[in-house]
Design an enzyme around this catalytic site. Structure first.
Site, PDB file in Angstrom:
ATOM      1  N   ARG A 193      -6.460  11.207  -9.081  1.00 32.72           N
ATOM      2  CA  ARG A 193      -7.559  10.778  -8.209  1.00 32.72           C
ATOM      3  C   ARG A 193      -8.270  11.995  -7.631  1.00 32.72           C
ATOM      4  NH1 ARG A 193      -5.452   5.813  -4.500  1.00 32.72           N
ATOM      5  NH2 ARG A 193      -4.146   7.437  -3.588  1.00 32.72           N
ATOM      6  N   GLY A 220       3.972   7.382  -1.181  1.00 36.20           N
ATOM      7  CA  GLY A 220       5.226   7.029  -1.843  1.00 36.20           C
ATOM      8  C   GLY A 220       5.186   7.263  -3.334  1.00 36.20           C
ATOM      9  N   ARG A 221       3.993   7.348  -3.868  1.00 30.77           N
ATOM     10  CA  ARG A 221       3.878   7.618  -5.316  1.00 30.77           C
ATOM     11  C   ARG A 221       2.652   8.444  -5.631  1.00 30.77           C
ATOM     12  NH1 ARG A 221       2.057   1.880  -7.958  1.00 30.77           N
ATOM     13  NH2 ARG A 221       0.840   1.097  -6.211  1.00 30.77           N
ATOM     14  N   ASP A 251      -7.855   3.187  -2.634  1.00 33.42           N
ATOM     15  CA  ASP A 251      -6.693   2.406  -3.075  1.00 33.42           C
ATOM     16  C   ASP A 251      -7.084   1.080  -3.720  1.00 33.42           C
ATOM     17  OD1 ASP A 251      -4.964   4.344  -2.340  1.00 33.42           O
ATOM     18  OD2 ASP A 251      -3.696   3.082  -1.090  1.00 33.42           O
ATOM     19  N   ASP A 276       9.970   3.120  -6.850  1.00 34.27           N
ATOM     20  CA  ASP A 276      10.234   4.088  -7.921  1.00 34.27           C
ATOM     21  C   ASP A 276       9.214   5.227  -8.039  1.00 34.27           C
ATOM     22  OD1 ASP A 276       8.046   2.735  -8.894  1.00 34.27           O
ATOM     23  OD2 ASP A 276       9.130   1.724 -10.514  1.00 34.27           O
ATOM     24  N   GLY A 289       3.315   6.482   4.018  1.00 33.38           N
ATOM     25  CA  GLY A 289       3.193   7.808   3.410  1.00 33.38           C
ATOM     26  C   GLY A 289       2.941   7.705   1.918  1.00 33.38           C
ATOM     27  N   ASP A 337      -3.754   1.566   6.247  1.00 33.57           N
ATOM     28  CA  ASP A 337      -3.352   2.711   5.417  1.00 33.57           C
ATOM     29  C   ASP A 337      -4.190   2.800   4.142  1.00 33.57           C
ATOM     30  OD1 ASP A 337      -1.581   0.273   5.179  1.00 33.57           O
ATOM     31  OD2 ASP A 337      -1.075   1.236   3.302  1.00 33.57           O
ATOM     32  N   ASN A 338      -5.060   1.838   3.932  1.00 30.64           N
ATOM     33  CA  ASN A 338      -5.957   1.894   2.776  1.00 30.64           C
ATOM     34  C   ASN A 338      -7.403   2.123   3.206  1.00 30.64           C
ATOM     35  OD1 ASN A 338      -3.839   1.481   1.009  1.00 30.64           O
ATOM     36  ND2 ASN A 338      -4.117  -0.725   0.901  1.00 30.64           N
TER      37      ASN A 338
HETATM   38  P1  AMP Z   1      -0.231   0.079  -1.543  1.00 29.83           P
HETATM   39  O1  AMP Z   1       0.047  -1.361  -1.291  1.00 29.83           O
HETATM   40  O2  AMP Z   1      -0.300   0.461  -3.003  1.00 29.83           O
HETATM   41  O3  AMP Z   1      -1.410   0.590  -0.782  1.00 29.83           O
HETATM   42  O4  AMP Z   1       1.051   0.877  -1.014  1.00 29.83           O
HETATM   43  C1  AMP Z   1       1.591   0.722   0.269  1.00 29.83           C
HETATM   44  C2  AMP Z   1       2.695   1.739   0.462  1.00 29.83           C
HETATM   45  O5  AMP Z   1       3.736   1.530  -0.481  1.00 29.83           O
HETATM   46  C3  AMP Z   1       2.278   3.179   0.306  1.00 29.83           C
HETATM   47  O6  AMP Z   1       3.032   3.955   1.204  1.00 29.83           O
HETATM   48  C4  AMP Z   1       2.663   3.481  -1.110  1.00 29.83           C
HETATM   49  O7  AMP Z   1       2.879   4.855  -1.328  1.00 29.83           O
HETATM   50  C5  AMP Z   1       3.938   2.693  -1.260  1.00 29.83           C
HETATM   51  N1  AMP Z   1       4.193   2.303  -2.651  1.00 29.83           N
HETATM   52  C6  AMP Z   1       3.579   1.331  -3.365  1.00 29.83           C
HETATM   53  N2  AMP Z   1       4.104   1.260  -4.612  1.00 29.83           N
HETATM   54  C7  AMP Z   1       5.052   2.217  -4.685  1.00 29.83           C
HETATM   55  C8  AMP Z   1       5.954   2.641  -5.717  1.00 29.83           C
HETATM   56  N3  AMP Z   1       5.982   2.069  -6.918  1.00 29.83           N
HETATM   57  N4  AMP Z   1       6.789   3.661  -5.432  1.00 29.83           N
HETATM   58  C9  AMP Z   1       6.796   4.247  -4.211  1.00 29.83           C
HETATM   59  N5  AMP Z   1       5.988   3.887  -3.217  1.00 29.83           N
HETATM   60  C10 AMP Z   1       5.125   2.883  -3.439  1.00 29.83           C
HETATM   61 MG    MG Z   2      -2.252   2.108  -0.268  1.00 27.74          MG
END
Ligand code: AMP
Ligand code: MG
Length: 496
Positions: A177, A93-94, A263, A126, A91, A253-254
């Protein structure tokens, strides 16, 4: 007070889908927000007054410190396969979708803040993004867009004083974005694996209504849309390969259901050509190495099709048959697109049976000598077609000269076979498909270092160059060069 966002016409269709798909959440304010860069061209496209981009109201809204009038801030639910392993809940997350707007032409755009603080999907993290990764994402979307490759883009880059704990303490940044949609393969996977197949159709219809209007209401719309996703993904992979773009984290998810590049984390453009290049330091097994991207794109499509089987037919066997038929389209579309691109990169206009061999031999000799990927094609454009013509522009510079000497007469013969001997015309054609300027890691790094010092000037300079990647820009020659020796082994990882 200036009302920079007054002209925005909101149409928050995703919010209207309901709580099964997203949770309302407001961004967390950023401390002392400062605008590092705003994308005036994109703002104009969205119908924003470029004069308002530097107003206090703009900075506060796009830092997440002030609500966007008419918006419906929310974080969406998705899951995904990360490095091949199923992860049941991810989901936003940020990332927080501020709202969806319509431009003058009626097209829908997501305005999404990334790094805007915790959401119900943050798990133990975070919700923030650091300056370095935000600058990289901000630059990459524009670089890809101007190369002609479908991508999310970004409207603004704002930095704040909030400390963010990574390997060291860094500072927070927020980008806005912009994309027609940020919906991922994982938005569908989550409902399939949770045993909630009834949630697939409303989401698929939302995507189709907004982004595939020709399919609206058609009885076979899901199969036709999914076939389009498979084909777009195949074409996207061909585009990535042809400019030497490595994504780095091709988890499902990307992956975008619109076939956009989505992403930007530890991505990279190839410098020295290594076909097995791994751009992400965290990818120890090389799952997402450059030469594996097309196969991973295929595998990811198979995951999406698995998750959407309930949309294809009530009879499971029949659904699987349809899905297999859709997946079969990937290989031919990828093959045709990528071969056409390599052919164009070599200056060839016609298709001949042994083109694949000619292309592969050229790539092998680049790989063998680890020649610079971008500059090799650019230099090849300057090599005359006539036997005995001066090939020094490329030859004197290539590490694998013997292999080149063996290949050159065959390439020349092939050019003559299709009457491609007008050197100037061919060079112009080649330069229109072989970029001179790509977002090399060391260039991004320089922009990051300036950004950390509070200056957006290097971002502006880099974007000015990357908006015309195929043009000669003699005043910016240094930006086309290979990385200096001390910058060749810059590493980027998942930490962001
Ligand atoms: P990513 O590797 O950036 O594509 O992120 C994978 C998952 O981790 C996604 O659900 C992001 O929303 C979550 N995520 C990555 N970094 C953070 C962060 N600093 N705080 C909260 N969620 C994160
Ligand atoms: Mg991602």
């Amino acid at each position: 007070m200036i009302q920079p966002l007054e002209p925005l016409r909101f149409d928050n269709r995703l919010a209207a889908l309901g709580e099964a798909y997203a949770t309302r959440v407001a961004p967390t304010p950023l401390r002392e927000p400062r605008l590092l860069h705003a994308n005036a061209a994109l703002a104009a496209q969205l119908g924003l007054d470029p004069g308002a981009l530097h107003s206090q109201a703009f900075v506060e809204i796009f830092a997440g410190n002030r609500p966007l009038p008419g918006g419906a801030p929310l974080a969406t639910l998705y899951a995904g396969h990360q490095f091949g392993v199923w992860v049941p809940q991810l989901g936003d997350g940020r990332a927080i979708l501020l709202g969806q707007i319509r431009d003058a032409a009626g097209a829908s755009w997501d305005l999404q803040l990334k790094g805007a603080g915790r959401t119900p999907y943050s798990r133990f993290a975070d919700g923030r993004a650091v300056i370095r990764s935000s600058v990289r994402e901000y630059l990459a979307g524009e670089a890809m867009h101007h190369l002609g490759i479908p991508s999310t883009r970004a409207l603004s880059l704002i930095v704040g004083d909030d400390p963010v704990h990574r390997e060291t303490i860094e500072r927070a940044a927020v980008i806005c974005r912009v994309a027609p949609s940020h919906i991922r393969f994982g938005h569908f996977e989550v409902f399939y694996y949770r045993g909630q197949p009834e949630r697939l159709a409303p989401l698929a219809d939302h995507v189709i209504d907004e982004h595939f209007p020709a399919l609206r209401g058609a009885p076979d719309r899901y199969a036709r849309w999914l076939g389009e996703v498979v084909e777009r993904t195949a074409r996207l992979m061909a585009q990535w390969q042809s400019v030497g773009f490595c994504h780095g984290v091709m988890n499902t998810d990307n992956m975008s259901v619109l076939g956009l590049t989505l992403d930007y984390g530890p991505y990279g453009f190839l410098d020295a050509f290594d076909a097995h290049h791994i751009c992400n330091h965290s990818d120890e097994g090389g799952r997402y190495a450059y030469d594996r991207q097309p196969a991973i794109g295929y595998w990811n499509c198979s995951r999406l099709l698995q998750a959407t089987l309930p949309l294809l037919d009530d009879d499971e066997n029949r659904a699987v048959e349809i899905a297999e038929g859709l997946l079969e389209r990937y290989g031919p579309v990828y093959g045709e697109t990528v071969t056409a691109r390599w052919r164009a990169k070599l200056g060839l206009r016609e298709a001949r049976d042994d083109d694949a061999a000619l292309i592969n031999r050229f790539l092998s000799l680049l790989h063998q000598g680890r020649a610079d990927f971008t500059l090799s094609f650019r230099r090849l454009a300057a090599v005359p077609a006539a036997d005995g013509g001066d090939a020094a522009a490329l030859r004197d510079w290539l590490p694998a000269v013997e292999a080149f000497d063996a290949w050159l007469p065959d390439w020349r013969a092939r050019l003559r076979a299709e009457d491609g001997t007008d050197d100037a015309a061919r060079a112009a054609r080649m330069n229109a498909v072989n970029p001179k300027y790509v977002l090399r890691n060391h260039l991004a790094q320089r922009a990051i270092e300036a950004a950390e010092r509070g200056s957006g000037a290097e971002i502006e300079r880099l974007l000015t160059i990357l908006r015309r990647p195929y043009d000669e820009q003699p005043e910016h020659e240094a930006y086309a060069a290979e990385p200096p020796a001390d910058a060749r082994h810059l590493t980027v990882s998942c930490s962001s």
